[in-house]
Motif scaffolding. Structure first.
Motif, mmCIF file in Angstrom:
data_model
loop_
_atom_site.group_PDB
_atom_site.id
_atom_site.type_symbol
_atom_site.label_atom_id
_atom_site.label_comp_id
_atom_site.label_asym_id
_atom_site.label_seq_id
_atom_site.Cartn_x
_atom_site.Cartn_y
_atom_site.Cartn_z
ATOM 1 N N GLN A 77 -51.252 -89.647 16.702
ATOM 2 C CA GLN A 77 -52.346 -89.554 15.738
ATOM 3 C C GLN A 77 -52.150 -88.413 14.748
ATOM 4 O O GLN A 77 -52.812 -88.373 13.712
ATOM 5 C CB GLN A 77 -53.687 -89.412 16.475
ATOM 6 N N LEU A 78 -51.264 -87.480 15.046
ATOM 7 C CA LEU A 78 -51.053 -86.335 14.164
ATOM 8 C C LEU A 78 -50.018 -86.680 13.098
ATOM 9 O O LEU A 78 -48.954 -87.209 13.397
ATOM 10 C CB LEU A 78 -50.580 -85.118 14.979
ATOM 11 N N THR A 79 -50.345 -86.350 11.864
ATOM 12 C CA THR A 79 -49.446 -86.629 10.745
ATOM 13 C C THR A 79 -49.840 -85.786 9.548
ATOM 14 O O THR A 79 -51.018 -85.453 9.419
ATOM 15 C CB THR A 79 -49.455 -88.142 10.396
ATOM 16 N N PRO A 80 -48.878 -85.437 8.710
ATOM 17 C CA PRO A 80 -47.422 -85.535 8.791
ATOM 18 C C PRO A 80 -46.828 -84.321 9.503
ATOM 19 O O PRO A 80 -47.545 -83.394 9.883
ATOM 20 C CB PRO A 80 -46.989 -85.583 7.322
ATOM 21 N N TRP A 81 -45.504 -84.348 9.619
ATOM 22 C CA TRP A 81 -44.788 -83.339 10.398
ATOM 23 C C TRP A 81 -43.688 -82.655 9.598
ATOM 24 O O TRP A 81 -42.986 -83.293 8.811
ATOM 25 C CB TRP A 81 -44.119 -84.002 11.603
ATOM 26 N N LEU A 82 -43.507 -81.389 9.868
ATOM 27 C CA LEU A 82 -42.303 -80.651 9.494
ATOM 28 C C LEU A 82 -41.337 -80.872 10.646
ATOM 29 O O LEU A 82 -41.702 -80.684 11.805
ATOM 30 C CB LEU A 82 -42.608 -79.162 9.349
ATOM 31 N N ALA A 83 -40.114 -81.274 10.348
ATOM 32 C CA ALA A 83 -39.153 -81.567 11.419
ATOM 33 C C ALA A 83 -37.739 -81.208 10.972
ATOM 34 O O ALA A 83 -37.464 -81.049 9.779
ATOM 35 C CB ALA A 83 -39.215 -83.056 11.778
ATOM 36 N N GLY A 84 -36.866 -81.098 11.946
ATOM 37 C CA GLY A 84 -35.445 -80.945 11.671
ATOM 38 C C GLY A 84 -35.071 -79.714 10.881
ATOM 39 O O GLY A 84 -34.108 -79.743 10.119
ATOM 40 N N VAL A 85 -35.804 -78.629 11.047
ATOM 41 C CA VAL A 85 -35.441 -77.394 10.342
ATOM 42 C C VAL A 85 -34.170 -76.859 10.988
ATOM 43 O O VAL A 85 -34.154 -76.521 12.173
ATOM 44 C CB VAL A 85 -36.564 -76.346 10.410
ATOM 45 N N TYR A 86 -33.108 -76.814 10.192
ATOM 46 C CA TYR A 86 -31.817 -76.393 10.729
ATOM 47 C C TYR A 86 -31.059 -75.603 9.667
ATOM 48 O O TYR A 86 -31.014 -75.995 8.501
ATOM 49 C CB TYR A 86 -30.972 -77.610 11.140
ATOM 50 N N VAL A 87 -30.476 -74.483 10.103
ATOM 51 C CA VAL A 87 -29.603 -73.675 9.253
ATOM 52 C C VAL A 87 -28.310 -73.467 10.025
ATOM 53 O O VAL A 87 -28.337 -73.126 11.212
ATOM 54 C CB VAL A 87 -30.256 -72.325 8.886
ATOM 55 N N LYS A 88 -27.193 -73.684 9.344
ATOM 56 C CA LYS A 88 -25.894 -73.461 9.990
ATOM 57 C C LYS A 88 -25.816 -72.041 10.521
ATOM 58 O O LYS A 88 -26.284 -71.098 9.875
ATOM 59 C CB LYS A 88 -24.763 -73.696 8.990
ATOM 60 N N ALA A 89 -25.202 -71.880 11.688
ATOM 61 C CA ALA A 89 -25.156 -70.588 12.379
ATOM 62 C C ALA A 89 -24.643 -69.464 11.490
ATOM 63 O O ALA A 89 -25.181 -68.349 11.504
ATOM 64 C CB ALA A 89 -24.307 -70.705 13.646
ATOM 65 N N GLU A 90 -23.623 -69.741 10.691
ATOM 66 C CA GLU A 90 -23.022 -68.674 9.878
ATOM 67 C C GLU A 90 -23.901 -68.230 8.708
ATOM 68 O O GLU A 90 -23.614 -67.242 8.051
ATOM 69 C CB GLU A 90 -21.638 -69.102 9.367
ATOM 70 N N HIS A 91 -25.001 -68.954 8.472
ATOM 71 C CA HIS A 91 -25.905 -68.589 7.378
ATOM 72 C C HIS A 91 -27.279 -68.139 7.880
ATOM 73 O O HIS A 91 -28.179 -67.901 7.067
ATOM 74 C CB HIS A 91 -26.050 -69.766 6.413
ATOM 75 N N ARG A 92 -27.440 -68.014 9.173
ATOM 76 C CA ARG A 92 -28.725 -67.593 9.730
ATOM 77 C C ARG A 92 -28.950 -66.101 9.479
ATOM 78 O O ARG A 92 -28.022 -65.357 9.232
ATOM 79 C CB ARG A 92 -28.780 -67.908 11.224
ATOM 80 N N GLY A 93 -30.217 -65.701 9.523
ATOM 81 C CA GLY A 93 -30.557 -64.305 9.315
ATOM 82 C C GLY A 93 -30.748 -63.941 7.846
ATOM 83 O O GLY A 93 -30.914 -62.772 7.513
ATOM 84 N N ARG A 94 -30.738 -64.941 6.976
ATOM 85 C CA ARG A 94 -30.893 -64.701 5.540
ATOM 86 C C ARG A 94 -32.235 -65.205 5.010
ATOM 87 O O ARG A 94 -32.456 -65.195 3.803
ATOM 88 C CB ARG A 94 -29.767 -65.396 4.769
ATOM 89 N N GLY A 95 -33.105 -65.663 5.904
ATOM 90 C CA GLY A 95 -34.404 -66.169 5.475
ATOM 91 C C GLY A 95 -34.380 -67.602 4.978
ATOM 92 O O GLY A 95 -35.359 -68.080 4.400
ATOM 93 N N ILE A 96 -33.287 -68.304 5.204
ATOM 94 C CA ILE A 96 -33.157 -69.676 4.709
ATOM 95 C C ILE A 96 -34.139 -70.607 5.410
ATOM 96 O O ILE A 96 -34.788 -71.438 4.754
ATOM 97 C CB ILE A 96 -31.704 -70.165 4.847
ATOM 98 N N ALA A 97 -34.267 -70.491 6.715
ATOM 99 C CA ALA A 97 -35.211 -71.353 7.440
ATOM 100 C C ALA A 97 -36.626 -71.147 6.909
ATOM 101 O O ALA A 97 -37.360 -72.122 6.686
ATOM 102 C CB ALA A 97 -35.148 -71.085 8.944
#
Length: 154
Positions: A77-97
Motif C-alpha cells: 500500500q505504500l508508494t512511491p519508493w526511493l530504491a537502489g541507491v548505489y555508489v561505486k566503492a571507489e567513489h564513496r565518501g564524497r556525498g554522492i549518495a
C-alpha cells in the motif's frame, strides 16, 4: 560530477543494472542479470514514476538511484519508493549518495508526491541525516530492515 536521468545515458543501463544485481540480486532468488537489465530499462522514466537518476563524472558512472512505485512486498500500500541507491566503492565518501537521494526527493516533489518510502538494512544513519524518519523495523525474508519515510511536501 552531474546527476542526470539514466534515459539520457542509455549506454549506462547495463552497467547500473549489473551493479544493482551484484549488490542486491541474492535477495531475489532466480533473478538474472538480463532480467534486472530489462527492469532497469523499463524504469528509465523522466519526470515520472518510475525514473532513474545517475551520478556521472567525465563520462564515468559513479552511482544511481531509482524512484519506483513499490519496493517492499510486505507493504504494497505504500508508494512511491526511493530504491537502489548505489555508489561505486571507489567513489564513496564524497556525498554522492546524499546527492542522489536529494535528487529523487526533488523528482517526487515536482510530481506532487506527499511521502516517499525506502527500506534499508545498513544505511539508516545516512537517511536519518537527510531527514528520513523510521516507520518500523521489519524482518524481510530473514533480513532485518528499517522502513523509513520522508515527508516530501512539508
Amino acid at each position: 560530477m552531474q546527476i542526470d536521468y539514466l534515459c539520457d545515458h542509455p549506454q549506462l543501463i547495463g552497467e547500473l543494472a549489473e551493479l544493482n544485481f551484484k549488490e542486491w540480486g541474492h535477495y531475489r532468488p532466480g533473478d538474472t542479470l538480463e532480467a534486472r537489465t530489462e527492469r532497469m530499462r523499463a524504469a528509465c522514466g523522466k519526470g515520472a514514476v518510475p525514473s532513474v537518476v545517475v551520478a556521472i563524472e567525465d563520462g564515468t558512472l559513479l552511482g544511481g538511484a531509482l524512484l519506483i512505485d513499490s519496493d517492499l512486498d510486505l507493504r504494497p500500500q505504500l508508494t512511491p519508493w526511493l530504491a537502489g541507491v548505489y555508489v561505486k566503492a571507489e567513489h564513496r565518501g564524497r556525498g554522492i549518495a546524499s546527492q542522489l537521494v536529494k535528487r529523487i526527493v526533488e523528482e517526487a516533489a515536482a510530481l506532487g508526491v506527499p511521502e516517499l518510502f525506502l527500506y534499508t538494512d545498513a544505511s539508516q544513519s545516512l537517511y536519518a541525516r537527510l531527514g528520513w524518519e523510521v516507520v518500523e523495523e521489519l524482518d524481510y525474508d530473514g533480513l532485518p530492515v528499517t522502513l523509513m519515510k520522508y515527508a516530501v511536501t512539508r
